[in-house]
Design a protein around this motif. Structure first.
Motif, short mmCIF file in Angstrom:
data_model
loop_
_atom_site.label_atom_id
_atom_site.label_comp_id
_atom_site.label_asym_id
_atom_site.label_seq_id
_atom_site.Cartn_x
_atom_site.Cartn_y
_atom_site.Cartn_z
N LYS A 289 10.83 -1.81 14.61
CA LYS A 289 10.55 -0.68 14.00
C LYS A 289 9.55 -0.75 12.90
O LYS A 289 9.64 -1.84 12.34
N ILE A 290 8.29 0.06 13.03
CA ILE A 290 7.49 0.20 12.05
C ILE A 290 7.64 1.19 11.21
O ILE A 290 7.39 2.50 11.94
N THR A 291 7.64 1.66 10.01
CA THR A 291 7.75 2.68 8.96
C THR A 291 6.50 2.77 8.23
O THR A 291 6.14 1.69 7.69
N ALA A 292 5.51 3.73 8.41
CA ALA A 292 4.07 3.86 7.61
C ALA A 292 4.57 5.00 6.69
O ALA A 292 4.66 5.89 7.02
N VAL A 293 4.38 4.57 5.41
CA VAL A 293 4.53 5.47 4.28
C VAL A 293 2.93 5.86 3.79
O VAL A 293 2.37 5.15 3.57
N GLU A 294 2.72 7.10 3.91
CA GLU A 294 1.41 7.75 3.47
C GLU A 294 1.55 8.87 2.35
O GLU A 294 2.66 9.64 2.61
N THR A 295 0.58 8.88 1.42
CA THR A 295 0.87 9.56 0.38
C THR A 295 -0.80 10.63 0.25
O THR A 295 -0.71 11.41 -0.66
N VAL A 296 -1.51 10.13 1.15
CA VAL A 296 -2.77 10.73 1.13
C VAL A 296 -2.90 11.61 2.34
O VAL A 296 -3.06 12.96 2.49
N ASP A 297 -3.29 11.13 3.58
CA ASP A 297 -3.32 11.91 4.78
C ASP A 297 -2.82 10.93 5.99
O ASP A 297 -2.86 9.87 6.23
N ASN A 298 -1.88 11.61 6.51
CA ASN A 298 -1.09 11.04 7.59
C ASN A 298 -1.73 10.96 9.18
O ASN A 298 -1.26 10.35 10.01
N ARG A 299 -2.97 11.56 9.25
CA ARG A 299 -3.48 11.59 10.57
C ARG A 299 -3.92 10.20 11.03
O ARG A 299 -3.75 9.85 12.39
N GLY A 300 -4.62 9.52 10.14
CA GLY A 300 -4.67 8.03 10.45
C GLY A 300 -3.65 7.10 10.88
O GLY A 300 -3.59 6.51 12.01
N ALA A 301 -2.32 7.61 10.10
CA ALA A 301 -1.18 6.60 10.48
C ALA A 301 -0.53 7.19 11.79
O ALA A 301 -0.22 6.36 12.57
N GLU A 302 -1.00 8.47 12.00
CA GLU A 302 -0.24 8.82 13.46
C GLU A 302 -1.17 8.26 14.50
O GLU A 302 -0.57 7.99 15.63
N LYS A 303 -2.49 8.30 14.49
CA LYS A 303 -3.36 7.65 15.34
C LYS A 303 -3.02 6.18 15.47
O LYS A 303 -3.07 5.44 16.63
N THR A 304 -2.62 5.48 14.46
CA THR A 304 -2.33 4.04 14.33
C THR A 304 -0.99 3.73 15.23
O THR A 304 -0.79 2.78 15.92
N GLY A 305 -0.03 4.68 15.24
CA GLY A 305 1.07 4.62 15.80
C GLY A 305 1.11 4.84 17.46
O GLY A 305 1.52 4.00 18.09
N LYS A 306 0.07 5.60 17.74
CA LYS A 306 -0.25 5.69 19.36
C LYS A 306 -0.80 4.37 19.76
O LYS A 306 -0.50 3.98 20.73
N PHE A 307 -1.67 3.86 18.93
CA PHE A 307 -2.22 2.50 19.38
C PHE A 307 -1.10 1.56 19.33
O PHE A 307 -1.26 0.72 20.34
N LEU A 308 -0.36 1.43 18.54
CA LEU A 308 0.77 0.42 18.65
C LEU A 308 1.81 0.64 19.61
O LEU A 308 2.27 -0.15 20.12
N GLN A 309 1.94 1.86 19.82
CA GLN A 309 2.96 2.30 20.73
C GLN A 309 2.47 1.84 22.18
O GLN A 309 3.38 1.06 22.97
N SER A 310 1.31 1.83 22.43
CA SER A 310 0.49 1.52 23.77
C SER A 310 0.53 0.09 23.67
O SER A 310 0.87 -0.60 24.71
N PHE A 311 0.24 -0.69 22.61
CA PHE A 311 0.24 -2.12 22.71
C PHE A 311 1.61 -2.66 22.99
O PHE A 311 1.81 -3.63 23.57
N ALA A 312 2.70 -2.02 22.21
CA ALA A 312 4.00 -2.45 22.59
C ALA A 312 4.41 -2.34 24.00
O ALA A 312 5.00 -3.19 24.58
#
Length: 516
Positions: A289-312
């Motif tokens: 499990k990876i939880t990304a905590v963001e306080t500025v803009d979550n769009r980058g974190a969402e994009k990162t999640g898609k990349f990591l999901q594909s790699f997994a």
């Protein structure tokens, strides 16, 4: 009254020797004995508040107050220029001049500091006399000009600190005649520090309606992100921090866990976790499990999640990803992180904690939740500098040498007319300089402190520092050696953490922690 800028006479670096450039990129120094830290009960917040109030952790805390010992930027009076060599790792101006190669930014600033201190005892100093004094014979024309230019900047900063604004403006005008945002690293440093000093003068002399401070808009932020991506292709700093963190987490987790939970504050591109995924495929991890905590803009974190999901999926790894988006870290709750009793949890703080030093509610909330989770390991990557002194002189000198190292790193790795370089220097670097030089009190939203301060702070929460493994250190050295500029990057061990520097100037630290 002693001149506060004679601080320059005592400026030296505790962590890294400027001559410690090794083939492997690693130099190991003598380590200090680990101090046993007492456990702070979760409910004993009175003791924490007492500590923070005593040492002004949420206000302006000079390093020497927190550690109850003299700082390397302690104000010192009565020190003449002949003693400065003792404070600059034993290197004198004569030693520098004997060196046939071009001087580093640090060496030029040091020589300018010596010349500045040599004039500090004089009652009257005319601007033209700043170009005389300690001999610069043996230096190239460009280095001579840079030393004189840095000396002028220090003189201007002194006048700003003394609120002699008219004299400061005249000195800064001379600086601006020579300084350039397209010149040498020293000329660029002076250019941007001069801008900051002028803005400080305007802030103190103009009314609120007349004064318009610098503003970074969304377009500038986007350009900075793109430029930083280019910078990190040339310099090893972030890669060393990220992959040392990954290796340290691997070294300290139970590899047969049913569920492994990584909590990353400011995940960025997440490529470091892709490397982590590859590494754990060799172990019996049931689910990641990876939880990304963001306080500025979550769009980058969402994009990162898609990349990591594909790699997994590519690795056939059981994986889940979640973004926790908050307007303020004080709103973070334990249930946001969805930790479970059977999980093996690790936390990674990447250049985040320094932004909470002036926010006691946010910091205490974050540490309270961390205590409740009680992770197997917590890794912290931070700026290794003390930019939190209430003294303008202290902050200015610390910032000058710190950013001198950063500008020098770009000088060695990027062309002078490189568009990305100029965006970084005029955006992120300038904003950081303004935060230290121009602003006061609550306006200074980010305040870096040294690893010694973090040790004292984490110790109050019952945490102990963990030693980084030999594997992590060797891997850091391998990363450094992959870069063309790797010979200038120093890796050193201070107690149990990794200190990364540039030509001897400490820049960043990576440390690991766990609860007793």
């Amino acid at each position: 009254m002693a001149n506060p800028f004679t601080i320059l006479a005592s400026y030296h670096f505790n962590h890294i020797n400027s001559n410690s450039f090794t083939d492997s990129g690693i130099s190991f120094s003598s380590t200090q004995k680990q101090t046993q830290l007492s456990v702070t009960p979760e409910s004993d917040w009175g003791d924490i508040d007492s500590f923070c109030n005593k040492y002004r952790f949420y206000q302006d805390n000079p390093l020497e107050e927190i550690l109850s010992m003299p700082s390397h930027t302690e104000l010192m009076s009565g020190i003449d220029s002949s003693k400065i060599s003792e404070k600059f790792n034993g290197e004198t101006s004569s030693d520098i001049i004997k060196c046939s190669q071009k001087l580093s930014t640090y060496q030029i600033l040091k020589m300018a500091g010596e010349r500045f201190v040599s004039f500090s005892s004089q009652k009257i100093v005319h601007v033209k006399t700043l170009y005389t004094g300690l001999s610069l014979a043996g230096l190239s024309f460009e280095d001579k000009q840079d030393v004189k230019l840095a000396q002028l900047l220090l003189r201007a900063a002194e006048k700003v600190g003394q609120k002699e604004f008219d004299r400061a403006k005249k000195l800064l005008s001379r600086c601006q005649c020579v300084a350039s945002n397209e010149g040498t690293s020293v000329q660029r440093v002076v250019f941007y520090f001069s801008e900051a000093l002028l803005e400080r003068i305007n802030k103190e002399t103009l009314n609120s309606e007349e004064f318009k401070g610098s503003v970074i808009n969304e377009a500038c932020v986007k350009r900075n992100v793109q430029a930083f991506a280019a910078m990190h292709q040339k310099l090893p700093f972030f890669q060393v921090i990220h992959f040392t963190a990954v290796q340290t987490i691997l070294d300290n987790i139970e590899t047969k866990s049913k569920v492994l939970h990584l909590i990353d504050f400011q995940i960025l591109t997440g490529t470091h976790w892709a490397a982590f995924m590859q590494a754990i495929t060799e172990h019996e991890i049931g689910h990641l499990k990876i939880t990304a905590v963001e306080t500025v803009d979550n769009r980058g974190a969402e994009k990162t999640g898609k990349f990591l999901q594909s790699f997994a999926s590519y690795l056939n790894l059981s994986f889940s990803y979640k973004v926790v988006s908050l307007s303020d870290i004080k709103d973070l709750k334990e249930e946001h992180l969805e930790t479970q009793p059977d999980e093996n949890t690790a936390i990674f703080f990447h250049f985040m904690l320094r932004s909470l030093i002036t926010k006691p509610i946010c910091m205490k909330n974050l540490m309270r939740i961390t205590q409740k989770i009680k992770p197997s390991i917590m890794v912290v990557g931070e700026v290794e500098a003390n930019h939190n002194s209430p003294s303008f002189a202290n902050r200015f000198v610390e910032a000058l040498f710190y950013y001198g190292g950063l500008f020098d790193s770009l000088e060695e790795s990027m062309q002078r007319d490189d568009r990305d370089r100029m965006v970084i220097e005029s955006g992120t670097f300038l904003e950081g300089i303004h935060n230290i030089v121009v602003r006061e009190g609550n306006e200074r939203v980010s305040r870096s402190v040294s690893i010694s301060v973090w040790r004292a702070f984490f110790g109050k929460f019952g945490m102990m520092e963990l030693e980084l493994s030999t594997t992590a250190m060797l891997q850091a050295g391998l990363i450094v050696n992959k870069f063309d500029c790797g010979e200038y990057c120093t890796l050193d061990v201070s107690s149990k953490c990794l200190i990364m520097g540039w030509k001897g100037t400490p820049l960043f630290s990576v440390s690991a922690w766990k609860f007793h």
